[in-house]
Design a protein around this motif. Structure first.
Motif, PDB file in Angstrom:
ATOM      1  N   SER A  63      25.382  17.565 148.741  1.00  0.00           N
ATOM      2  CA  SER A  63      26.277  18.855 148.026  1.00  0.00           C
ATOM      3  C   SER A  63      27.486  19.282 148.991  1.00  0.00           C
ATOM      4  O   SER A  63      27.190  20.341 149.286  1.00  0.00           O
ATOM      5  CB  SER A  63      25.034  19.829 147.936  1.00  0.00           C
ATOM      6  OG  SER A  63      24.514  20.147 149.153  1.00  0.00           O
ATOM      7  N   GLU A  64      28.063  17.981 149.406  1.00  0.00           N
ATOM      8  CA  GLU A  64      29.063  18.313 150.582  1.00  0.00           C
ATOM      9  C   GLU A  64      30.227  18.963 149.974  1.00  0.00           C
ATOM     10  O   GLU A  64      31.099  19.227 150.834  1.00  0.00           O
ATOM     11  CB  GLU A  64      29.163  16.939 151.138  1.00  0.00           C
ATOM     12  CG  GLU A  64      29.989  16.134 150.449  1.00  0.00           C
ATOM     13  CD  GLU A  64      29.198  15.055 149.476  1.00  0.00           C
ATOM     14  OE1 GLU A  64      27.866  15.355 149.450  1.00  0.00           O
ATOM     15  OE2 GLU A  64      29.820  14.279 148.932  1.00  0.00           O
ATOM     16  N   SER A  65      30.407  19.073 148.756  1.00  0.00           N
ATOM     17  CA  SER A  65      31.811  19.606 148.231  1.00  0.00           C
ATOM     18  C   SER A  65      31.915  20.288 146.949  1.00  0.00           C
ATOM     19  O   SER A  65      30.807  19.745 146.249  1.00  0.00           O
ATOM     20  CB  SER A  65      32.808  18.378 148.410  1.00  0.00           C
ATOM     21  OG  SER A  65      32.614  17.363 147.396  1.00  0.00           O
ATOM     22  N   GLU A 141      27.854   5.068 140.275  1.00  0.00           N
ATOM     23  CA  GLU A 141      28.712   6.111 139.829  1.00  0.00           C
ATOM     24  C   GLU A 141      29.712   6.462 140.769  1.00  0.00           C
ATOM     25  O   GLU A 141      29.061   6.699 142.171  1.00  0.00           O
ATOM     26  CB  GLU A 141      28.144   7.164 138.895  1.00  0.00           C
ATOM     27  CG  GLU A 141      27.469   8.158 139.783  1.00  0.00           C
ATOM     28  CD  GLU A 141      28.283   9.531 139.994  1.00  0.00           C
ATOM     29  OE1 GLU A 141      29.397   9.701 139.413  1.00  0.00           O
ATOM     30  OE2 GLU A 141      27.819  10.009 141.030  1.00  0.00           O
ATOM     31  N   ASP A 142      30.784   6.971 140.818  1.00  0.00           N
ATOM     32  CA  ASP A 142      31.653   7.564 141.803  1.00  0.00           C
ATOM     33  C   ASP A 142      32.305   6.687 142.819  1.00  0.00           C
ATOM     34  O   ASP A 142      33.219   6.350 142.776  1.00  0.00           O
ATOM     35  CB  ASP A 142      30.875   8.533 142.475  1.00  0.00           C
ATOM     36  CG  ASP A 142      31.555   9.323 143.844  1.00  0.00           C
ATOM     37  OD1 ASP A 142      31.139   9.753 144.667  1.00  0.00           O
ATOM     38  OD2 ASP A 142      32.826   9.177 143.905  1.00  0.00           O
ATOM     39  N   ARG A 143      31.577   6.259 143.825  1.00  0.00           N
ATOM     40  CA  ARG A 143      32.059   5.361 144.600  1.00  0.00           C
ATOM     41  C   ARG A 143      31.505   3.987 144.735  1.00  0.00           C
ATOM     42  O   ARG A 143      30.624   3.505 144.382  1.00  0.00           O
ATOM     43  CB  ARG A 143      31.472   5.609 146.326  1.00  0.00           C
ATOM     44  CG  ARG A 143      31.854   7.169 146.757  1.00  0.00           C
ATOM     45  CD  ARG A 143      31.292   7.693 147.972  1.00  0.00           C
ATOM     46  NE  ARG A 143      31.604   9.020 148.184  1.00  0.00           N
ATOM     47  CZ  ARG A 143      30.920   9.776 149.154  1.00  0.00           C
ATOM     48  NH1 ARG A 143      29.963   9.021 150.027  1.00  0.00           N
ATOM     49  NH2 ARG A 143      31.054  11.025 149.404  1.00  0.00           N
ATOM     50  N   ARG A 144      32.565   2.930 145.076  1.00  0.00           N
ATOM     51  CA  ARG A 144      32.254   1.520 144.907  1.00  0.00           C
ATOM     52  C   ARG A 144      31.326   0.912 146.029  1.00  0.00           C
ATOM     53  O   ARG A 144      31.220   1.943 147.056  1.00  0.00           O
ATOM     54  CB  ARG A 144      33.423   0.736 144.813  1.00  0.00           C
ATOM     55  CG  ARG A 144      34.264   0.681 146.118  1.00  0.00           C
ATOM     56  CD  ARG A 144      35.156  -0.529 146.343  1.00  0.00           C
ATOM     57  NE  ARG A 144      35.881  -0.135 147.601  1.00  0.00           N
ATOM     58  CZ  ARG A 144      35.342  -0.480 148.650  1.00  0.00           C
ATOM     59  NH1 ARG A 144      34.154  -1.414 148.545  1.00  0.00           N
ATOM     60  NH2 ARG A 144      35.999  -0.602 150.022  1.00  0.00           N
ATOM     61  N   ASP A 197      39.049   3.360 151.270  1.00  0.00           N
ATOM     62  CA  ASP A 197      40.079   3.274 150.570  1.00  0.00           C
ATOM     63  C   ASP A 197      41.046   4.169 150.482  1.00  0.00           C
ATOM     64  O   ASP A 197      42.480   3.864 150.166  1.00  0.00           O
ATOM     65  CB  ASP A 197      39.650   3.063 149.096  1.00  0.00           C
ATOM     66  CG  ASP A 197      38.625   1.742 148.918  1.00  0.00           C
ATOM     67  OD1 ASP A 197      38.220   1.238 150.063  1.00  0.00           O
ATOM     68  OD2 ASP A 197      37.863   1.709 147.979  1.00  0.00           O
ATOM     69  N   ARG A 198      40.865   5.580 150.545  1.00  0.00           N
ATOM     70  CA  ARG A 198      42.094   6.534 150.645  1.00  0.00           C
ATOM     71  C   ARG A 198      42.909   6.167 151.727  1.00  0.00           C
ATOM     72  O   ARG A 198      44.037   6.005 151.747  1.00  0.00           O
ATOM     73  CB  ARG A 198      41.573   7.828 150.651  1.00  0.00           C
ATOM     74  CG  ARG A 198      41.286   8.465 149.097  1.00  0.00           C
ATOM     75  CD  ARG A 198      40.474   9.804 149.380  1.00  0.00           C
ATOM     76  NE  ARG A 198      40.190  10.153 147.928  1.00  0.00           N
ATOM     77  CZ  ARG A 198      38.978  10.673 147.418  1.00  0.00           C
ATOM     78  NH1 ARG A 198      38.410  11.541 148.382  1.00  0.00           N
ATOM     79  NH2 ARG A 198      38.543  11.170 146.302  1.00  0.00           N
ATOM     80  N   ALA A 199      42.175   5.948 152.933  1.00  0.00           N
ATOM     81  CA  ALA A 199      42.852   5.696 154.105  1.00  0.00           C
ATOM     82  C   ALA A 199      43.793   4.274 154.098  1.00  0.00           C
ATOM     83  O   ALA A 199      45.020   4.462 154.313  1.00  0.00           O
ATOM     84  CB  ALA A 199      41.945   5.416 155.298  1.00  0.00           C
ATOM     85  N   PHE A 279      42.748  15.740 148.444  1.00  0.00           N
ATOM     86  CA  PHE A 279      42.214  14.924 147.291  1.00  0.00           C
ATOM     87  C   PHE A 279      41.043  15.758 146.644  1.00  0.00           C
ATOM     88  O   PHE A 279      40.374  16.431 147.350  1.00  0.00           O
ATOM     89  CB  PHE A 279      41.844  13.625 147.945  1.00  0.00           C
ATOM     90  CG  PHE A 279      42.917  12.696 148.226  1.00  0.00           C
ATOM     91  CD1 PHE A 279      43.448  12.838 149.455  1.00  0.00           C
ATOM     92  CD2 PHE A 279      43.408  11.772 147.590  1.00  0.00           C
ATOM     93  CE1 PHE A 279      44.414  12.209 150.139  1.00  0.00           C
ATOM     94  CE2 PHE A 279      44.663  10.849 148.054  1.00  0.00           C
ATOM     95  CZ  PHE A 279      45.041  11.135 149.334  1.00  0.00           C
ATOM     96  N   ASP A 280      40.897  15.411 145.482  1.00  0.00           N
ATOM     97  CA  ASP A 280      39.858  16.010 144.560  1.00  0.00           C
ATOM     98  C   ASP A 280      40.476  16.983 143.459  1.00  0.00           C
ATOM     99  O   ASP A 280      39.932  17.062 142.301  1.00  0.00           O
ATOM    100  CB  ASP A 280      38.693  16.869 145.329  1.00  0.00           C
ATOM    101  CG  ASP A 280      37.731  15.942 146.068  1.00  0.00           C
ATOM    102  OD1 ASP A 280      37.032  16.308 146.828  1.00  0.00           O
ATOM    103  OD2 ASP A 280      37.696  14.745 145.843  1.00  0.00           O
ATOM    104  N   ALA A 281      41.249  17.663 143.687  1.00  0.00           N
ATOM    105  CA  ALA A 281      41.986  18.636 142.822  1.00  0.00           C
ATOM    106  C   ALA A 281      40.875  19.843 142.485  1.00  0.00           C
ATOM    107  O   ALA A 281      40.680  19.851 141.005  1.00  0.00           O
ATOM    108  CB  ALA A 281      42.552  18.115 141.544  1.00  0.00           C
TER     109      ALA A 281
HETATM  110  C1  GZL Z   1      35.185  11.044 145.492  1.00  0.00           C
HETATM  111  C2  GZL Z   1      33.882  11.322 146.050  1.00  0.00           C
HETATM  112  C3  GZL Z   1      34.233  11.939 147.435  1.00  0.00           C
HETATM  113  C4  GZL Z   1      35.304  13.409 147.315  1.00  0.00           C
HETATM  114  C5  GZL Z   1      34.553  14.306 148.309  1.00  0.00           C
HETATM  115  O1  GZL Z   1      34.927  10.231 144.487  1.00  0.00           O
HETATM  116  O2  GZL Z   1      33.110  10.398 146.443  1.00  0.00           O
HETATM  117  O3  GZL Z   1      32.982  12.435 147.788  1.00  0.00           O
HETATM  118  O4  GZL Z   1      36.477  13.337 147.474  1.00  0.00           O
HETATM  119  C6  GZL Z   1      33.008  13.877 148.039  1.00  0.00           C
HETATM  120  O5  GZL Z   1      34.821  15.693 148.107  1.00  0.00           O
HETATM  121  O6  GZL Z   1      32.315  14.209 149.270  1.00  0.00           O
END
Ligand code: GZL
Length: 351
Positions: A63-65, A141-144, A197-199, A279-281
């Motif tokens: 629950s980091e963000s 889901e979310d991160r590769r 990947d953002r980096a 990032f995130d908006a």
């Molecule tokens: C992005 C997600 C990232 C967010 C961060 O899809 O994985 O993880 O950018 C979250 O806020 O910690």
């Protein structure tokens, strides 16, 4: 429902029962459940699954963000609306907890779908193979992750490399006309594909910046995306690189806001002396776009549950030909759009 899946599930029930019998420590992830009772194992018939037949073991990072909170809400609210039984597991941003939860859900005969929001980009091959052998549907889901795509049904998440490119383009615009500008980077957790990947995308993008020559003079990752760590990183950069920083590349809104707070505490003006890209908006990011302290916020869509649950249902029903990755649709927002326009947009958003 293919016969091979029915057979695999039937076998997994036998295996799970054996495991439970011979080990009192067989772990099932501690989880809250919602929705109808768990389905019985499908007979080898041409059963058509519906959402009410789905029991999903969802392994969330933590629950980091604000982004993560919106992602969790998407899964809980959509499960309730669709009658899906959800077993939610908060991994506290530790991969070892994710492996434990994965094994727990594999051994849980009630769970027929496992959804993973990965803390790290590697380390999941063994549990993915075990889940496949147990006949469980797996959706990332979310991160590769770096595991072979054959080990899960599909991946639904953002193109973080593209987001990094967009952040770089925004930084090029922000620092235009400076004939040489310096940027510091406050990265997310170094093991996360979103940060990796953002980096990468940001560095590709600033190399293509024709309006300005930008270099990254300092970079540090905040473990577990911790904004307290992010603020300390920025405070250290402001001391070490005093007077030399024109831009901040922050990997999410919380780290961007932490940088803004450090900039203000140093007697400088975020948005004037130093331009911040994040990032995130999320709603928090919008607050700093509206005040002008954040220059740009690259959106990352957390509302993925409907797509994820639909993909899982397709797999349960033997639908093939699914793309290995479905990139999220997302935009970008700028302080230059003006406070009124940004407030109007924010009023329409869910997070
Ligand atoms: C992005 C997600 C990232 C967010 C961060 O899809 O994985 O993880 O950018 C979250 O806020 O910690």
């Amino acid at each position: 429902m293919t016969k091979s899946r029915s057979l695999r599930i039937a076998l997994s029930v036998v295996v799970a029962a054996a495991l439970a019998a011979c080990s009192s420590t067989a772990t099932t992830a501690p989880a809250a459940t919602t929705g109808a009772a768990a389905p019985t194992t499908a007979a080898a018939t041409s059963k058509v699954y519906t959402y009410k037949d789905m029991t999903v073991g969802f392994i969330q990072t933590g629950s980091e963000s604000g982004w993560r909170a919106a992602n969790t809400s998407s899964f809980k609210e959509t499960a309730t609306a669709d009658g899906i039984t959800l077993k939610f597991y908060d991994s506290q941003n530790k991969i070892e907890n994710q492996i434990t939860a994965f094994n727990g859900f594999i051994q849980d005969p009630a769970v027929n779908v496992i959804v993973l929001a990965a803390v790290d980009v590697t380390g999941y091959d063994d549990v993915l193979k075990a889940a496949k052998a147990a006949g469980k549907v797996v959706v990332i889901e979310d991160r590769r992750i770096d595991s072979d795509a054959s080990l899960y049904y599909t991946y639904i998440g953002s193109d973080f490399d593209k987001e990094g490119n967009e952040g770089a383009a925004a930084m090029c615009t922000a620092l235009k006309g400076m004939s040489g500008a310096n940027v510091v980077e406050i990265g997310g957790d170094q093991g996360a594909s979103a940060a990796i990947d953002r980096a990468k995308g940001f560095r590709e993008g600033i190399a293509n910046c024709t309006d300005e020559s930008i270099q990254i003079i300092d970079s540090q990752n905040a473990a577990a995306w911790d904004p307290t760590v992010g603020k300390s990183i920025m405070e250290a950069f402001l001391k070490k690189d005093a007077g030399k920083i024109q831009g901040v590349f922050a990997h999410n809104d919380e780290l961007g806001v932490a940088a803004i707070q450090a900039i203000d505490a140093a007697g400088l003006k975020a948005g004037t002396d130093i331009k911040v890209i994040a990032f995130d908006a999320t709603a928090d990011g919008f607050k700093y776009l509206i005040s002008g302290e954040m220059f740009a916020d690259i959106e990352c869509n957390p509302l993925l549950a409907p797509q994820v649950y639909k993909a899982a249902l397709d797999d349960l029903n033997g639908v093939t030909g699914q793309a290995s990755w479905t990139p999220s649709e997302e935009g970008q927002f700028f302080a230059s759009q003006g406070a009124d326009a940004l407030k109007a947009i924010l009023a329409t958003r869910k997070y």
